[in-house]
Design a protein around this motif. Structure first.
Motif, mmCIF file in Angstrom:
data_model
loop_
_atom_site.group_PDB
_atom_site.id
_atom_site.type_symbol
_atom_site.label_atom_id
_atom_site.label_comp_id
_atom_site.label_asym_id
_atom_site.label_seq_id
_atom_site.Cartn_x
_atom_site.Cartn_y
_atom_site.Cartn_z
ATOM 1 N N THR A 174 0.810 -1.223 0.000
ATOM 2 C CA THR A 174 0.000 0.000 0.000
ATOM 3 C C THR A 174 0.838 1.267 0.000
ATOM 4 O O THR A 174 0.306 2.359 0.177
ATOM 5 N N THR A 182 -5.793 1.358 -0.323
ATOM 6 C CA THR A 182 -5.264 0.582 0.801
ATOM 7 C C THR A 182 -6.332 -0.328 1.375
ATOM 8 O O THR A 182 -6.093 -1.506 1.647
ATOM 9 N N GLU A 203 4.911 -3.742 6.034
ATOM 10 C CA GLU A 203 3.983 -2.618 5.905
ATOM 11 C C GLU A 203 4.376 -1.497 6.852
ATOM 12 O O GLU A 203 4.588 -1.719 8.044
ATOM 13 N N LYS A 205 2.383 1.086 7.396
ATOM 14 C CA LYS A 205 1.167 1.535 8.067
ATOM 15 C C LYS A 205 0.903 0.583 9.232
ATOM 16 O O LYS A 205 0.115 -0.365 9.151
#
Length: 285
Positions: A174, A182, A203, A205
């Motif tokens: 993403t 996302t 990731e 995030k």
């Protein structure tokens, strides 16, 4: 659950480098679990993925010390085809995953199955099913290069899922997507978790890692500095000293505790924060 991936004293250096990208790494990954990989840029996360998939050292060359084992067998002893069927790999940039030789999304998703000699009827059935799962049926006749970033990433995921690998390695899927893109990608990743696939996700995030992962590995300067259940790892505030991002709710919870509020635990998700703060309010009401 059995161990499907194991790193034993693994150190890896890329060609023409003097500092290893990964140093003295040891861990075991169990079948059917979701692992989140976090750490600052340059900490070794993508190298870790390449080692699991066998791209290092077979494609990137370089020097590998120790052993990377898949089902108890060193990756260097697998053929490329065997690893491709066992482990699906989704690149950070979906543009790099598109073959460039197919004119439609349907053909692109089917490409891997064609290479493995799967019968035509089975290819059609599997491609249709995975396109439905990834919500790209309406893009079947589109050129892959005409898709948006989020659509390309879903097509890239579909091209891997259709091979039905037991292990899926996903490297920052993403990083180039907006919130809507996302969300659409994580719907697919959540489906893989529901299907009990072994998922290894890099990731940035970290709030999404907190939401979906079972366990978390933290890397810094090529070393694995922390690993374990997500609730334990993502509430370790000391990790921020290594440039590691922690969930917003964990930072909030730690600040509340520092101010003297007696929370039952440090939350890592929004729902946990609502629950733990709600209990605090109820006690003090």
């Amino acid at each position: 659950m059995g161990v499907v991936i194991e790193f034993k004293d693994v150190t890896y250096s890329y060609p023409l480098t003097t500092v290893p990208a990964i140093k003295n790494v040891n861990f075991a990954i169990e079948q059917g679990k979701f692992y989140g990989i976090i750490g600052e840029n340059g900490s070794g996360k993508t190298t870790l993925c390449s080692l699991i998939r066998g791209f290092a050292p077979s494609f990137f060359k370089g020097e590998l010390e120790g052993q990377v084992l898949i089902d108890g067998k060193p990756t260097v002893e697998y053929s490329e085809g065997d690893l491709a069927l066992r482990i699906g790999y989704v690149f950070q940039n979906p543009f790099n995953q598109i073959s460039g030789v197919k004119e439609t999304v349907f053909e692109e998703v089917a490409f891997g199955l064609e290479n493995f000699g799967v019968p035509v009827d089975e290819i059609e059935a599997r491609v249709n099913a995975v396109m439905k799962l990834t919500k790209i049926e309406h893009l079947a006749e589109k050129n892959p290069f005409e898709l948006s970033g989020g659509q390309q990433q879903r097509a890239a995921l579909a091209s891997i899922i259709v091979l039905e690998p037991d292990i899926i390695v996903i490297d920052e899927p993403t990083s180039q997507l907006d919130p809507e893109g996302t969300e659409s990608v994580f719907e697919i990743i959540a489906a893989m978790k529901e299907a009990k696939k072994t998922v290894i996700l890099v990731e940035h995030k970290v709030d999404l890692i907190a939401e979906y992962a079972d366990e978390v590995f933290v890397f810094s300067n090529g070393e694995l500095i922390r690993s374990g259940a997500k609730q334990d790892v993502l509430t370790d505030i000391s990790l921020m000293e290594h440039g590691v991002q922690l969930p917003q709710m964990a930072i909030l919870g730690d600040k509340l505790i520092q101010r003297g509020l007696k929370l039952d635990y440090i939350p890592i998700t929004e729902q946990q924060a609502k629950d733990v703060i709600g209990k605090l309010i109820s006690r003090e009401a």
